[in-house]
Design a protein around this motif. Sequence first.
Motif, mmCIF file in Angstrom:
data_model
loop_
_atom_site.group_PDB
_atom_site.id
_atom_site.type_symbol
_atom_site.label_atom_id
_atom_site.label_comp_id
_atom_site.label_asym_id
_atom_site.label_seq_id
_atom_site.Cartn_x
_atom_site.Cartn_y
_atom_site.Cartn_z
ATOM 1 N N ARG A 235 0.829 -1.204 0.000
ATOM 2 C CA ARG A 235 0.000 0.000 0.000
ATOM 3 C C ARG A 235 0.867 1.259 0.000
ATOM 4 N NH1 ARG A 235 -4.230 1.291 4.112
ATOM 5 N NH2 ARG A 235 -4.667 2.834 2.494
ATOM 6 N N LEU A 236 1.920 1.257 0.779
ATOM 7 C CA LEU A 236 2.802 2.421 0.825
ATOM 8 C C LEU A 236 3.443 2.680 -0.533
ATOM 9 C CD1 LEU A 236 4.466 1.734 4.285
ATOM 10 C CD2 LEU A 236 3.028 3.710 3.731
ATOM 11 N N ILE A 237 3.858 1.614 -1.192
ATOM 12 C CA ILE A 237 4.484 1.761 -2.506
ATOM 13 C C ILE A 237 3.464 2.288 -3.519
ATOM 14 C CG2 ILE A 237 5.507 0.473 -4.419
ATOM 15 C CD1 ILE A 237 6.667 -1.395 -2.166
ATOM 16 N N THR A 238 2.265 1.711 -3.515
ATOM 17 C CA THR A 238 1.221 2.150 -4.435
ATOM 18 C C THR A 238 0.857 3.610 -4.215
ATOM 19 O OG1 THR A 238 0.331 -0.099 -4.539
ATOM 20 C CG2 THR A 238 -1.129 1.688 -5.224
ATOM 21 N N ALA A 239 0.913 4.032 -2.951
ATOM 22 C CA ALA A 239 0.574 5.415 -2.615
ATOM 23 C C ALA A 239 1.686 6.392 -2.955
ATOM 24 C CB ALA A 239 0.241 5.518 -1.129
#
Length: 418
Positions: A235-239
Amino acid sequence: MKVLRWAAVLSVAVAAMAATVPAATADSGPPQWTAAWGAAMQRPTPGTADNGPNWSVNGFKDHTLRQVVRVTAGGSEVRIRLSNLYGAKPLAIGGARVARSAGGAMVWPGSARRVTFAGKPVATIPPGKELVSDPVALTVSVLERLAVTIRVPDATGPATFHRFTTATSYRAGGDHLDDVAGDAFGQTTSAWYYLTGVEVDSAAGTVVAFGDSLIDGVGSSAGADVRLVDQLAERLITAGRPLATVNAGIAGGRLLKGSPCYGESATDRFQRDVLDRPGARAVIVHLGANDLGLPQVGGACVGSTAKVTVQQLIDGHRTLIEKAHARGLKVIGVTILPLRGALFPFWNKDVEEARNALNRWIRTSGAYDAVLDADHAMADPAAPDRPRPGYLFMDGLHPDDAGHHAIAAALDLRPITG
C-alpha cells in the motif's frame, strides 16, 4: 482518533566497517541505512504440530543455510545482520553470500556477492551479540526477493531463530555457499535462523510492525507475502511513499510477560526489535491479546499464567509509547481482534470485558498518535465479539488472507500520501 503525522526521516548512519554490537549503532555521518527486512529473534524451542519441525534445538554442524527474504526498500548496497542472541557459545560464520532469488533455493546466475565482516570472509559472533556485515555492492529493487546464504562449519549448539514464518528456509550438508542451483538444499523448514535484518543504503525510513501473531502473519498463506505487514508495504508503494517495513512480530508474544516458546516480553525486546532498527521512524503496535488469553490455555510454552489487569496493560502500552516518542518515532496503536470463537480456550467473559476496556483506551485516550482499528475491521457485524466468518482462518481466531487485507486497508495513509 488523532490524525497521524509522520516525523521527518531520521538520519540514521552506522559505521561502514562491520562491528559486533548488542544492537544497531547510529552516528551522524554517511552512509544512511534503512532496515528493509527484519525478524525478531527467539530462544531455541522444539517444533509443534502447528508450526512443523525446526532445527533450532539441535542447531547446525557443517551446514549451509539459504534463506529467502523480500526487501521493502531499494538501494545500491546491502548489508546483513546476524544474531547469536540466544547462543550458548561463539557462532562461527564460515562465509556468506547475498544474491537475487530465482525461486525456491535457486539464485540467479552471476548475481551472488561475497559478504565480508570487517574485511574478512569469515567471522565469529559471541553469545548474546549481533554482527553487521560490510556493505555489499548489489543494486536491489523494492519488493525484490534476496537469497542470503550462510555457511556454518562448526557445531553451533542450540540456534537463535524466529519460530513462525510463512517462508521456506533451506539447508544443505557441507559447503554449498556458491551453488546456483538448489539441488543440494533438500532439507526445509518454515523458520529463520540467525538472520535478523537486511538493510539497504537508503534514507527512505522504516515502519516497524511490533506485536504478536497478527503481526507475525498467522493465518496468511505460506509463501505468498500476504501478511498484514506485507500488504502494508505494498500500500505504501502504491501510494507513492515507499517507506520500508519490518515485521517484528512474534506469534504468542505478550506485552508484559515472556515465555519459553513465545519470546521475551514486548517491553523487554522493544529497544532491540524496534528502536535500534536503522531508519526506524514509526512503529505499529498490536499487543495484549495473549496477555489476556494465554492464562486460559496454560502449558509449558506459556510460562506464567498469572492474570493481568487492564491497568497493567495500559501501563505497558504507555511504556512503549514513551520510549518511541523519546526517540522521535510516531506510534500507531492497533485494537485487539475479536477473541470469541477460537478453537482453543482463549475467551471468557472476563477476557472479553478486559479486551473491550483496552480497546476503548487505545481508541480514545489520545496516547497513540493514530489508531488502526483491527477489531472493527475483523468483527462480525452480526456478533461484534466474534471475527467475521469470511475473514477467518481455520483456527477460529486469526485472519485469513482476506482478513489480513482488510486490516491493512483500514490504516489511513492520507497523511503519508497527501
